[in-house]
Design an enzyme around this catalytic site. Sequence first.
Site, PDB file in Angstrom:
ATOM      1  N   ASN A  28       0.859  -1.228  -0.170  1.00 45.44           N
ATOM      2  CA  ASN A  28       0.095   0.025   0.008  1.00 45.44           C
ATOM      3  C   ASN A  28       0.900   1.226   0.052  1.00 45.44           C
ATOM      4  O   ASN A  28       2.027   1.027   0.367  1.00 45.44           O
ATOM      5  CB  ASN A  28      -0.996   0.005   1.069  1.00 45.44           C
ATOM      6  CG  ASN A  28      -0.355  -0.559   2.428  1.00 45.44           C
ATOM      7  OD1 ASN A  28       0.391   0.123   2.959  1.00 45.44           O
ATOM      8  ND2 ASN A  28      -0.725  -1.882   2.877  1.00 45.44           N
ATOM      9  N   GLU A  73      -3.381  -1.547   6.435  1.00 50.99           N
ATOM     10  CA  GLU A  73      -2.130  -0.945   7.158  1.00 50.99           C
ATOM     11  C   GLU A  73      -2.457   0.401   7.455  1.00 50.99           C
ATOM     12  O   GLU A  73      -1.301   1.114   7.864  1.00 50.99           O
ATOM     13  CB  GLU A  73      -0.883  -1.395   6.337  1.00 50.99           C
ATOM     14  CG  GLU A  73      -0.556  -2.725   6.207  1.00 50.99           C
ATOM     15  CD  GLU A  73      -0.525  -3.592   7.547  1.00 50.99           C
ATOM     16  OE1 GLU A  73      -0.356  -2.901   8.753  1.00 50.99           O
ATOM     17  OE2 GLU A  73      -0.295  -4.713   7.373  1.00 50.99           O
ATOM     18  N   HIS A  92       4.802   0.953   1.091  1.00 49.07           N
ATOM     19  CA  HIS A  92       4.980  -0.414   1.889  1.00 49.07           C
ATOM     20  C   HIS A  92       4.731  -1.449   0.888  1.00 49.07           C
ATOM     21  O   HIS A  92       3.913  -1.604   0.032  1.00 49.07           O
ATOM     22  CB  HIS A  92       3.716  -0.451   2.820  1.00 49.07           C
ATOM     23  CG  HIS A  92       3.630  -1.860   3.262  1.00 49.07           C
ATOM     24  ND1 HIS A  92       4.773  -2.811   3.864  1.00 49.07           N
ATOM     25  CD2 HIS A  92       2.521  -2.773   3.443  1.00 49.07           C
ATOM     26  CE1 HIS A  92       4.266  -4.027   4.117  1.00 49.07           C
ATOM     27  NE2 HIS A  92       2.991  -3.979   3.914  1.00 49.07           N
TER      28      HIS A  92
HETATM   29 ZN   LIG Z   1       1.769  -5.908   3.837  1.00 47.11          ZN
END
Ligand SMILES: [Zn+2]
Length: 211
Positions: A28, A73, A92
């Site tokens: 993400n 996240e 990420h």
């Molecule tokens: Zn992850």
Amino acid sequence: MYEKEKKELLNICLEMIKHDLVIGSSGNASLRVGDHVVISPSSVHYTEMTIDDVVVIDMDGNEVEGTRNPSIEKPMHLEIYKNRRDVLAIVHTHSLYASAMAILHEPLPPILDELVPKLGAGIRVSKYAMPGTKQLGINVVEVMDERSAALIANHGAVCCAKTLKDALFLSILLERTCKIYMTAKQVGKPIELPEDVVEDEQDIWEMMREF
Ligand SMILES: [Zn+2]
């Protein structure tokens, strides 16, 4: 709102796929705009994502705009932004070599001159926490002190910068350096940079962070 930023985020997510840093909808990215965070949605394949899928949240995690759920996240992104005023963008990834290091709980030592000024004096592995938890964010922030990246135990990697473009570049650099390190380890024992060089290069990292 934030149409320009949403387009940029969409483009960076596609670049993550192109550079083999993630597959499908994994990983993400986000960027901070004032008191808001523009973040990729949960469970939408990047190749099918449109700017209408991008979500805007506030610093408490409340949804300000968007029809999708924000990335799972979200707590990690918020934890990083709250603790690092210098960070304006986060990428990420679940890239191969960084994830391999993360399952070995093996930190990346300061082995290359191009690594330290950009990412910091060696990249550490966070303590394990379940995906999507605030604890994962707390553990990441802890090992990212004085660094622009962290390896996330049994999970992947995260890189932070002032722009999404830079955070993506750092993710590619981190992945590449993990690959170089693991390749070298198969042949012999990698030698770290001299200590005084690491200190000088860390000073450059510190200087760059001020901009
Ligand atoms: Zn992850």
